[in-house]
Structure formats: structure tokens, C-alpha cells
Design an enzyme around this catalytic site. Structure first.
Site, PDB file in Angstrom:
ATOM      1  N   ASN B 227      25.269  37.247  31.418  1.00  0.00           N
ATOM      2  CA  ASN B 227      26.056  38.468  31.013  1.00  0.00           C
ATOM      3  C   ASN B 227      27.689  38.359  31.306  1.00  0.00           C
ATOM      4  O   ASN B 227      28.206  39.339  30.985  1.00  0.00           O
ATOM      5  CB  ASN B 227      25.510  39.682  31.788  1.00  0.00           C
ATOM      6  N   GLU B 231      36.411  39.568  26.765  1.00  0.00           N
ATOM      7  CA  GLU B 231      36.406  40.389  25.631  1.00  0.00           C
ATOM      8  C   GLU B 231      37.872  40.883  25.239  1.00  0.00           C
ATOM      9  O   GLU B 231      38.626  41.140  26.373  1.00  0.00           O
ATOM     10  CB  GLU B 231      35.596  41.842  25.932  1.00  0.00           C
ATOM     11  N   ASN B 355      29.499  42.082  43.392  1.00  0.00           N
ATOM     12  CA  ASN B 355      28.321  41.414  44.360  1.00  0.00           C
ATOM     13  C   ASN B 355      29.104  40.852  45.636  1.00  0.00           C
ATOM     14  O   ASN B 355      29.507  39.758  45.567  1.00  0.00           O
ATOM     15  CB  ASN B 355      27.663  40.442  43.596  1.00  0.00           C
ATOM     16  N   HIS B 429      28.323  49.392  38.251  1.00  0.00           N
ATOM     17  CA  HIS B 429      28.856  48.460  37.912  1.00  0.00           C
ATOM     18  C   HIS B 429      28.965  47.912  36.523  1.00  0.00           C
ATOM     19  O   HIS B 429      29.799  47.179  36.289  1.00  0.00           O
ATOM     20  CB  HIS B 429      28.655  47.281  38.866  1.00  0.00           C
TER      21      HIS B 429
END
EC number: 6.5.1.8
Lengths: 223, 506
Positions: B227, B231, B355, B429
Site C-alpha cells: 500500500n 502522491e 506502526n 491511520h
């Protein structure tokens, strides 16, 4: 205590005066009125003259009221101190010419006079004002009672350290909120200045250490 | 797992308010604290469908549903407060992804669990702003996307273009972003706007296996697969003008760059190594857990400490990785616009980890406690005036960067006081998976996905187009639902919405 002021006023026994002795205290008050202040007519001083009487305290309180003493609610020592100062002022006013020319020779100081800039160092822990202040702030934070205000203050410090956000039970928010906000913003400005200086230091170091390189030959797109 | 009828299971779940459910003790065995999860009506349905499926006869042995995982975490030794499920929660290894849990450092029985951090240690999101407008970028969008794709290697097995040897790696693992700063890959202001200032101080590279280092070395400065993405986005909506302006976001159409990446194979190897060690420690210290995947060790044991030191090294790896990509992004933009990155105002707005396990101070039941906070698929969201957030965000609260899925929106939120008390300063998240990767591959055609992006005017560069359906928006929960739930529940506050115009993916 009060040796200097008593001497200045010509008290017969300034060295021996013990202000904690009730009888001596009362005698000095009477002496001040008889000899120096002379606020009442002689016949009206009767109640003050009865220094062994149980009613003397009432007379003393009325006396202070008549003199408009600002420390009428203070401790006995504060009250006496004010009366002494008042007497000194009257004495001076009677003989302005005589005292005006008086010169005090400054004794040479061995060490420079260090004045503490921290107002906390000059706190009088036994004053009623301090006690009242501790009482107020401890009620806000929910600290229980204790005879010694210093112990309560220490307990408060402990609570604030372990629980940085005590929730005040009742509090006029606007009074407390605005100065708190101002303090926070001033603090932020300080921190911003500090962070900018840190960044400048980092950039200065980078001029020596930095050498960013890339090598497109190493690159490999995965699947 | 306790097997009960679906209706029986529901008796342990209690709706406290429109955004929040309570999981009562007894839902799973040995729960030390209650669980809680945040959902709105849409997400609630997904959550309960998952539970209903798991209750069907013959469904044992598959994925545990997210609610069950939250409850299993509540049964770990030393947990305090509640086991919290965020709106994007979905099944993960041991801990659900989107689960946070805090353990009392003062309790000798408290544990640290690699499953509570995840395999992609310090996976996170970084947002750069520019002073460009959408109309400045549109004419050269394709070239810019290609340039980014050329600079930032993507995909499984990709290799970075920043030359590094083994010694550089050791230093980077210890220093985190300070290494990138020293070498001149990032600006001093970047460090200021990064969670933990881009460096875990307890990192110890000597606790990391050689295998992990070998996997990690060539991967620095690469985006990875799954994932992860880079961008180019434009500001689509501003909800909180003041907070946005503090972040340098002044107007609609302003161009930003979002980088979502982690510690690559390095972090994965650190987690795998630790799990092996922890199984031994569990036997020795008689630690009982509900699920074998919840392997853990006492925080103060050798295994626990070794893991925390290695995890911190992996966290530093991830920050260096995102910093390297920041450098490469600035280069790509500078080349295309023939302007220095400074003049393009390409500052880091913020960098969040989602994480990670960190030692933090929180007020629990009116007392200040030192806790080991596990956030897996959960972002730290500290409130205004918290001492650990940058001075520029002291008044607004910490920026929280929520990456959407390919082709959908992303959001910037800020931390709130309510979040600090309810969720130990944590929020969602991202979108959170709704379909498993395998299911996505079966149900969706990659050509449809690419065509759809094209019709939306989004340029895309991918290393492996045939895997792109795994990341299709249909495979995920709706990020807007997730963000609105966090906003509605008050655990964080919406500030800005961003819309993608170009995507680089593994």
C-alpha cells in the site's frame, strides 16, 4: 527587636525590651501614647493605662482604630512596628529643622551587598498573608489541612508533579484563563526563538559535513 | 477463541454513543481491561459482518475478526486503560491493524509485543507542501510523475539510488534523521517537523541481525510495494483555516506531495527475528496469551529490551528512508520547474509513524504514568500544548496525516485533548482494508482500476500493474467514513482534505 526605633525615640530601656512579653508590650504601647503620640487627652488614656486589666485589648483595638492603623488586622508585632514608625514620624515632624541636617555615615562594606532577585527568597513563611495564600491554592488543588503551611505547600508541589493537570473545582475561568493564555504565547515565542537558533546551528554544521550524492546507476525498479 | 452464537456474542458489545462501542470483559478469556472501538453506521456494519461470518459453523481457524483481536489484546499482562480499536480496524497479525494498547512500565509483568507494532516498523506518512498551484502542475503532470518514478525506485526488489555502504547503514540506524541531516539530504526544519524529531534515541544497531541489515542496505530510498505510494496531491477542502495556515496550507488547489513508506525488508526481518526470540521467553516466564500470534516478552526482559532497541533502529531506518525520498522528490520538482526546492517552499509539514511502540507519559485514573504505547495502524495525535509536538503546532495540536487509498482523498487532522484522555492520544491511520489481498485479486480486474484512475485525471506509474487491484479503493474501507468517525468522536479534528493528481506505486 525594635531596638533602633526605640533608641531613636529615647525609650529608657531599648536593649532589654522583649516584645513577646505581654506586660512589656502593653507598657511600651502606653509609653508611646504618654510620651510620643499623645493622641488622647491625659484623662482619656485611663483604659490604656490599666495594663493588667482584661479589657486592655479592647482599649488597644479602639486606640488603633482611632489612629487609623492600616495593620489593625496584622500580628501584634506588625501593629507595634507601625505604631513605632508613626511615633518616629511625629517626632520628626516636630523637629524637622533639627533632623534635616543629620548625616549618616555609611559604614564601609566588606562585601558587595547581594540583593536576591528572587522574590521567593524574601518570603516570610510565618506571615498571615503567606498562610492565607497557601490556604487558597491548596483548596483549589484539594490538599487537606495541616498546621504548618510549608508542609501543605510541599504536598501541593508533589501533587502538581505527579498530576500536571489538576482540575480546579470552581474557578472564574476568564480571570485565570487570559493571563494563562498570555503566558503560553510568550513561552511559545521563546521556544520558537530557541528552535530557530538550533536550526541555524544545524545548518552551520551542515556546511562542513553535507555531501548528498545520488547514483542513478544503482537504481532498480522492482516488480 | 470462544465459540458462541452470534447473538450471544452481541451481548458483550455495548454502544456507548453514536461513534463508540464497548467490549465487555468475558468476550474473550482473561481480559484485564475492557475494549473499545470507534465506528460510524457504515463501518459498524462491516465490523459486525466480519464477526457474524466468524461465528458461522465451521469457520474456525481462519482470520480472527478485528473485535476478537482487540479483546485478545485486552487480555495481555500489564495493559492499562482500554484496548482501543480505531475506525479503520481490520484483522492483522496478533493485534488488529488499527489497534492501540498501552502497558504500564512500572508493572514488572507488562509486555512488549512485535505483533502490536507490525512487520513494517515505523511505516508512516510524510507530507511536503509547495507554493505551486494545480494549474502550474497540470501541463507537465505526466513528466513530473515520470520524473518522480525515475528518482524513487518502487516495487518488490527495488534498489535505491543513494550510495550507501555497510558503515553508512550502521550510522543511519543509530542516528535516524540526524544521519540524513548530517549528510545533507534534508533540511534542519524537516527534523523539527517530524515525530520524535526523526530519531529514536534507544536504537541499538548491534541488536539487529546481519540478515536484516543485508536486506535493508540496498533498499534505502525506495518506496516498496503493497500500500506504499508517493502522491502529488492538491488541497481540495480546508476545514480549519487557522490550523491549515500554521501548516503553510493557504489556499485550495495548492500542491502537496505525500510519501507513504516504511522500513522495507529491514523492519520485516527485525520483527520476524524478534518473534522467534519471544516464543522462548514466553515459555520461560510462563506468559499466557489468547492467540499464538500475540507472542510477547516482558518489557524488562532481555528479549523485550533487545526487541525495543532493534525496533528503534528499524524506526530510524524508516525515517532515513522517507528523508531520502524527500530529497529525491525535491530534486525531481527542482528539475521539472527549474527552481530550487527552497524557492518552491517544499517544506515538510509533518511526518507521522503509524506502526511503532513508544514510551510516553499519560494520565491514567488521575495519576501520571509512564507507559509503553503500542500503535499498530494507529497514528499518534497529541493535543495542543503537548511538550512533544513542534512549537509551530503548539496552538493547533499535532498534525495527523491520513493517507487514503489509490485514487481517493487523503486528510490532515489535528490532535485533541479528548483524544489524549480517551485513546492515549491516538487516532486512525488510513482507510483500512475491507477485502483481503487474495479476494481483491479474484474480484477486481487491474485494467478496470487503471482505466478508472485515468478517467479521474490521475496519472499513475506502477512497477507491477497486475497487482494494482489489491490496492484498488474497492478493497478498502472508505477513508472519509474513517476520518469522519474520528472527527465525530472527537479524538481528532479535520483540518484539510487532499485529492491526488498523480500516483507512484510499487
Amino acid at each position: 527587636m525594635f531596638k533602633l526605633k526605640l533608641t531613636a525615640l529615647g525609650h529608657p530601656n531599648p536593649d532589654e525590651f522583649n516584645c513577646d512579653d505581654e506586660k512589656e508590650y502593653r507598657s511600651v504601647i502606653l509609653w508611646l501614647e504618654d510620651q510620643k503620640i499623645r493622641h488622647y487627652k491625659i484623662e482619656d488614656r485611663e483604659n490604656l493605662r490599666n495594663i493588667d486589666s482584661a479589657d486592655w485589648n479592647i482599649a488597644y483595638e479602639n486606640y488603633q482604630k482611632d489612629l487609623v492603623s492600616p495593620v489593625i488586622n496584622g500580628s501584634l508585632l506588625e501593629q507595634l512596628n507601625w505604631l513605632l514608625s508613626y511615633a518616629v514620624r511625629l517626632e520628626y515632624a516636630d523637629n524637622v529643622e533639627k533632623y534635616k541636617s543629620a548625616k549618616v555615615e555609611q559604614p564601609k562594606k566588606a562585601a558587595p551587598n547581594v540583593v536576591s532577585s528572587n522574590p521567593l527568597d524574601n518570603l516570610d513563611f510565618s506571615s498571615p498573608a503567606f498562610k492565607a495564600g497557601v490556604e487558597r491554592v491548596c483548596t483549589l488543588a484539594g490538599i487537606g489541612p495541616h498546621l504548618d503551611p510549608k508542609v501543605r505547600l510541599a504536598a501541593l508541589a508533589k501533587v502538581l508533579k505527579s498530576n500536571p493537570h489538576p482540575h480546579p473545582t470552581s474557578l472564574d475561568s476568564s480571570i485565570v484563563q487570559q493571563p494563562t493564555d498570555v503566558l503560553k504565547l510568550l513561552f511559545l515565542q521563546d521556544i520558537r526563538d530557541l528552535q530557530t537558533k538550533i536550526n541555524e546551528a544545524l545548518v552551520a554544521v551542515q556546511t562542513v559535513t553535507a555531501d548528498p550524492r545520488t547514483d542513478t546507476k544503482l537504481g532498480k525498479v522492482g516488480r | 477463541m470462544v465459540v458462541r452464537q452470534y447473538n450471544e456474542e452481541l451481548k458483550y458489545l455495548d454502544k456507548i454513543n453514536p461513534y463508540c462501542w464497548r467490549i465487555k470483559k468475558g468476550f474473550q478469556p482473561n481480559m484485564n481491561v475492557e475494549g473499545i472501538f470507534y465506528v460510524n453506521n457504515t463501518l459498524e456494519k462491516l465490523m459486525f459482518d466480519e464477526l457474524r461470518n466468524a461465528c458461522r459453523p465451521g469457520m474456525t481457524g481462519g482470520f480472527l475478526p478485528g473485535v476478537k483481536q482487540i479483546a485478545n489484546v485486552a487480555a495481555l499482562p500489564g495493559i492499562v486503560g482500554r484496548s482501543v480499536g480505531l475506525p479503520d480496524v481490520h484483522s492483522g497479525y496478533g493485534f488488529a491493524i488499527g489497534n492501540m494498547a498501552a502497558f504500564d512500565m512500572a508493572d514488572p509483568k507488562s509486555v512488549v509485543s512485535p505483533g502490536g507494532v507490525g512487520f513494517d516498523i515505523n511505516c508512516g506518512v510524510r507530507l511536503l507542501r509547495t507554493n505551486l498551484h494545480e494549474k502550474d502542475v497540470l501541463p507537465i503532470k505526466e513528466q513530473l510523475a515520470q520524473s518522480l518514478f525515475d528518482h524513487i525506485p518502487v516495487g518488490v526488489g527495488s534498489k535505491g539510488i543513494i550510495p550507501m555502504n555497510a558503515r553508512d547503514l550502521e550510522e543511519a540506524l543509530e542516528m535516524g534523521m540526524d544521519w540524513s541531516l548530517r549528510e545533507g539530504y534534508v533540511w534542519a526544519e524537516d527534523k523539527e517537523h517530524c515525530e520524535e524529531y526523526g530519531r529514536m534515541l534507544n536504537a541499538d544497531p548491534s541488536k539487529v541481525s546481519l540478515r536484516a541489515k543485508k536486506r535493508g542496505l540496498p533498499q534505502l530510498g525506495t518506496l516498496g510495494a503493497g500500500n506504499h505510494y508517493a502522491e502529488i496531491q492538491v488541497v481540495d477542502e480546508i476545514y480549519d483555516k487557522y490550523a491549515a495556515s500554521k501548516m503553510g496550507i493557504e489556499r485550495l488547489g495548492q500542491v502537496c506531495v505525500m510519501i507513504h513508506s516504511g522500513s522495507r525488508g529491514f523492519g520485516h526481518q527485525v520483527a520476524t527475528d524478534a518473534l522467534v526470540q519471544m516464543e522462548k521467553a514466553m515459555k520461560r516466564d510462563n506468559i499466557e496469551v489468547n492467540d499464538r500470534q500475540l507472542a510477547c516478552a516482558r518489557i524488562n526482559s532481555i528479549e523485550g529490551q533487545d526487541y525495543l532497541k532493534a525496533m528503534s533502529a528499524a524506526a530510524n531506518f524508516a525515517w532515513v528512508n522517507r528523508s531520502s525520498m524527500t530529497f529525491l522528490t525535491r530534486q525531481a520538482f527542482a528539475k521539472q520547474f527549474r527552481m530550487a526546492p527552497d524557492d518552491l517552499d517544499m517544506h515538510v509539514i509533518y511526518d507521522v509513524s503509524h506502526n511503532i511502540a513508544k514510551i510516553e507519559e499519560h494520565v491514567v485514573d488521575g495519576k501520571l504514568k509512564t507507559l509503553l504505547v503500542h500503535r499498530k495502524g494507529s497514528t499518534r495525535a497529541f493535543p495542543p500544548h503537548h511538550p512533544l509536538i513542534p512549537v509551530d503546532y503548539q496552538v493547533t495540536g499535532q498534525p495527523v496525516l491520513i493517507g487514503g487509498t489509490m485514487g481517493t482523498c487523503s486528510y490532515v487532522l489535528t490532535g485533541t485533548h479528548q483524544g489524549m484522555t480517551e485513546t492515549f492520544g491516538s487516532t486512525c491511520h488510513g482507510a483500512g482494508r475491507a477485502l483481503s489481498r487474495a479476494k481483491s485479486r479474484r474480484n477486481i480486474d487491474y485494467k478496470d482500476v487503471l482505466n478508472k484512475l485515468e478517467t479521474m485525471g490521475i496519472s499513475i506509474r506502477v512497477a507491477s500493474p497486475k497487482l494494482v487491484m489489491e490496492e484498488a479503493p474497492e478493497s478498502y474501507k472508505n477513508v472519509t467514513d474513517v476520518v469522519n468517525t474520528c472527527h465525530g468522536a472527537g479524538i481528532s479534528k479535520k483540518t484539510v482534505k487532499l485529492r491526488p493528481i498523480a500516483v507512484i506505486k510499487g
